[in-house]
Structure formats: C-alpha cells, structure tokens
Design an enzyme around this catalytic site. Structure first.
Site, PDB file in Angstrom:
ATOM      1  N   ASN A  94       0.873  -1.181   0.000  1.00 47.03           N
ATOM      2  CA  ASN A  94       0.000   0.000   0.000  1.00 47.03           C
ATOM      3  C   ASN A  94       0.906   1.226   0.000  1.00 47.03           C
ATOM      4  O   ASN A  94       1.520   1.548   1.012  1.00 47.03           O
ATOM      5  CB  ASN A  94      -0.892  -0.038   1.253  1.00 47.03           C
ATOM      6  CG  ASN A  94      -1.715   1.234   1.424  1.00 47.03           C
ATOM      7  OD1 ASN A  94      -1.853   2.030   0.497  1.00 47.03           O
ATOM      8  ND2 ASN A  94      -2.257   1.416   2.610  1.00 47.03           N
ATOM      9  N   LYS A 127       0.177   4.292  -0.223  1.00 48.15           N
ATOM     10  CA  LYS A 127      -0.398   5.484   0.426  1.00 48.15           C
ATOM     11  C   LYS A 127      -0.121   6.723  -0.447  1.00 48.15           C
ATOM     12  O   LYS A 127      -0.026   6.598  -1.664  1.00 48.15           O
ATOM     13  CB  LYS A 127       0.129   5.619   1.853  1.00 48.15           C
ATOM     14  CG  LYS A 127      -0.076   4.329   2.660  1.00 48.15           C
ATOM     15  CD  LYS A 127       0.144   4.495   4.133  1.00 48.15           C
ATOM     16  CE  LYS A 127      -0.087   3.171   4.849  1.00 48.15           C
ATOM     17  NZ  LYS A 127       0.014   3.294   6.300  1.00 48.15           N
ATOM     18  N   HIS A 140      -9.416   1.106   4.995  1.00 52.60           N
ATOM     19  CA  HIS A 140      -8.152   1.340   5.689  1.00 52.60           C
ATOM     20  C   HIS A 140      -8.379   2.285   6.861  1.00 52.60           C
ATOM     21  O   HIS A 140      -9.184   3.214   6.780  1.00 52.60           O
ATOM     22  CB  HIS A 140      -7.103   1.908   4.722  1.00 52.60           C
ATOM     23  CG  HIS A 140      -5.721   1.857   5.280  1.00 52.60           C
ATOM     24  ND1 HIS A 140      -5.262   2.776   6.196  1.00 52.60           N
ATOM     25  CD2 HIS A 140      -4.704   0.972   5.087  1.00 52.60           C
ATOM     26  CE1 HIS A 140      -4.012   2.465   6.532  1.00 52.60           C
ATOM     27  NE2 HIS A 140      -3.655   1.377   5.871  1.00 52.60           N
ATOM     28  N   GLU A 174      -6.794   4.692   7.978  1.00 49.90           N
ATOM     29  CA  GLU A 174      -6.591   6.114   7.672  1.00 49.90           C
ATOM     30  C   GLU A 174      -7.831   6.714   7.013  1.00 49.90           C
ATOM     31  O   GLU A 174      -8.184   7.868   7.271  1.00 49.90           O
ATOM     32  CB  GLU A 174      -5.339   6.279   6.785  1.00 49.90           C
ATOM     33  CG  GLU A 174      -4.064   5.980   7.547  1.00 49.90           C
ATOM     34  CD  GLU A 174      -2.899   5.534   6.671  1.00 49.90           C
ATOM     35  OE1 GLU A 174      -1.860   5.187   7.253  1.00 49.90           O
ATOM     36  OE2 GLU A 174      -3.030   5.516   5.427  1.00 49.90           O
ATOM     37  N   GLU A 186      -5.334  -4.903  10.597  1.00 52.38           N
ATOM     38  CA  GLU A 186      -4.296  -3.920  10.893  1.00 52.38           C
ATOM     39  C   GLU A 186      -4.533  -3.338  12.273  1.00 52.38           C
ATOM     40  O   GLU A 186      -5.493  -2.596  12.486  1.00 52.38           O
ATOM     41  CB  GLU A 186      -4.245  -2.820   9.829  1.00 52.38           C
ATOM     42  CG  GLU A 186      -5.589  -2.467   9.187  1.00 52.38           C
ATOM     43  CD  GLU A 186      -5.548  -1.122   8.489  1.00 52.38           C
ATOM     44  OE1 GLU A 186      -4.520  -0.809   7.887  1.00 52.38           O
ATOM     45  OE2 GLU A 186      -6.542  -0.389   8.577  1.00 52.38           O
ATOM     46  N   GLY A 217       2.966   2.298  11.304  1.00 51.70           N
ATOM     47  CA  GLY A 217       3.881   3.428  11.205  1.00 51.70           C
ATOM     48  C   GLY A 217       4.405   3.899  12.550  1.00 51.70           C
ATOM     49  O   GLY A 217       5.057   4.921  12.649  1.00 51.70           O
ATOM     50  N   SER A 262       3.241  -2.613  10.648  1.00 50.27           N
ATOM     51  CA  SER A 262       4.709  -2.545  10.727  1.00 50.27           C
ATOM     52  C   SER A 262       5.369  -3.899  10.445  1.00 50.27           C
ATOM     53  O   SER A 262       6.208  -4.368  11.213  1.00 50.27           O
ATOM     54  CB  SER A 262       5.150  -2.006  12.097  1.00 50.27           C
ATOM     55  OG  SER A 262       4.695  -0.683  12.282  1.00 50.27           O
TER      56      SER A 262
END
Length: 252
Positions: free
Chosen positions: A9, A11, A96, A98, A168, A174, A214
């Site tokens: 991904n 991003k 996702h 985000e 996730e 991150g 991660s």
C-alpha cells in the site's frame, strides 16, 4: 489451499515518475525470480493506467487504495470503481484505518464501496483493526467483529469468497510497534472463527487474512509462520523494491 498474498500500500507517496520506476523494478525482479506467493501493489489513482501498461499481472496484481461510494455523476474529485477497473487494475483496498479516521468513512459508506467494487469486478482487500485505546480496553475482538458485520457480512457466500481481509492493529501502523506474532495469530484465529460462524468453516478456511502492522523483512518470517496469517499488507516497506522483496521472500 487459501492464497498467500503480500500486498503493498503505497499510500500518498511516489510521484508518477518514481512510481513507474519502482513498479518496473519490481516487475523485472519478480518476473525473473517468481515469488512463492501472490503479490499486489496498490498505488495512487494517477499511477494506475501507466503502470498497468507494463506490469505482468500474472506476477504482480495492481490495485487502487480506495474508490468512491457512488457509481458516477457530480462528485468532483472522486474516482469510481468502474474507472479503476478501466485502467487495468484488479484490486482495491477499502476500509483502511486512515480512511476511517481522517475521512470519516462509516461502515455504511464502506458497505456501498464494497458492493460497487465487486459489481465492477474488483477484488477487495478489506481492512479491519482496533486502536490503542480499544486494544488496552480488551475490545479488539468486538471491534473487528463489528467492522465485518457493518460492511461485508451482508454479502452472499459467493461474494464474500472474493474478499481478502487485512487485519491492521492501528496502534502498530507506522509507529514501529508491532503486534507480537502470538498477538497477531490470536486475533487472526478469532477473525477466522467469526467468518466460520457466519459462512461456515469451509469459507473461513479459504479466506485469506493478511497482517498489516509494521511488517518488515525482519519480522515477516515469524509472522507468516503462524497458521492463520496468510501474508501482509505492507505500508512503508513497500516503497523500496529491496525491502518489499525481503518480505515476499519470507514465503520461501
């Protein structure tokens, strides 16, 4: 045997030229040395049509990072599932963390996106996962169950079989924190059990569940060795060919 997948991904990274260069490098590397698993790269929208022209999609699948929850029309700045499919892409990431957090995507919106993606023949990588607060409160199981029920458990068995799930832990994206392989396996096994409750054990056994927190070349072998972890959804480590290949090689 359910499919093993390593998906990147990107991003909001890589301008068009850099993205094309990375995709070409991956394409050459993986065409020369066939991977032992399915590989997918999910890129910004503007990259899709250019990359689709040279990507050997027998070796690397191409996907988008999102799609609109509307079919077409006066929705300035949105990109529809049909448009994504027309570029030559095969996959789309939906749900996702985000998108849920920054763009307030609700289970209802995601349900629409999943339906439109499938209607247009895209394979959905559907993301679920809990925040640090939810993990510390011991609510991770109810969170992932609610996310599945809210957006994909409405599908028929036939349509659900086309979904790839990506777990996730939001607290490990991150941040450099990684769930231990044991923590990851525990929740992957739980996710598989609720799929079995809904669709039966055969469907659950066939569902690919990726880990997305991660994951890097150093911890991928330990994570991928777990019985319910079928690969990874990779963020930062998918932006360099050597790093991404290091994770793919964990399946050897």
């Amino acid at each position: 045997m359910r499919k093993k997948i390593v998906a990147g991904n990107w991003k909001m990274n890589m301008n068009l030229q850099d993205g094309i260069a990375l995709a070409k490098e991956l394409n050459e590397t993986l065409t020369a040395e066939k991977p032992n698993c399915g590989v997918v790269i999910c890129t910004p929208f503007i990259h899709l049509a250019s990359i689709a022209q040279f990507l050997n999609q027998d070796v690397i699948g191409l996907g988008a990072e999102n799609c609109a929850d509307k079919e077409k029309g006066a929705f300035t700045g949105e990109v529809s599932a049909e448009m994504i499919k027309s570029t030559g892409a095969q996959y789309v990431i939906l749900g996702h963390s985000e998108r849920r957090e920054y763009y307030k995507e609700t289970p209802e919106i995601l349900k629409e996106k999943v339906l439109l993606a499938q209607k247009n023949g895209l394979k959905v990588i559907f993301c679920i996962g809990e925040s640090l607060e939810e993990r510390e409160a011991g609510k991770q199981n109810e969170v992932v169950k609610a996310e599945l029920e809210g957006s994909v458990f409405n599908l028929s068995e036939e349509d659900f079989r086309k979904i790839v799930i990506a777990y996730e832990p939001i607290w490990a994206i991150g941040t450099g924190k990684t769930a231990t392989a044991e923590q990851a396996e525990e929740i992957h096994a739980y996710i598989r059990s609720i799929i079995a409750e809904k669709y039966g054990q055969a469907v659950a056994d066939d569902t690919t569940i990726l880990y997305g927190g991660s994951c890097k070349a150093s911890n991928a072998p330990e994570l991928f060795a777990k019985p319910d972890i079928d690969g990874g959804l990779i963020g930062g480590a998918s932006l360099k060919a050597a790093d991404f290949k290091g994770i793919i090689d964990a399946w050897k």
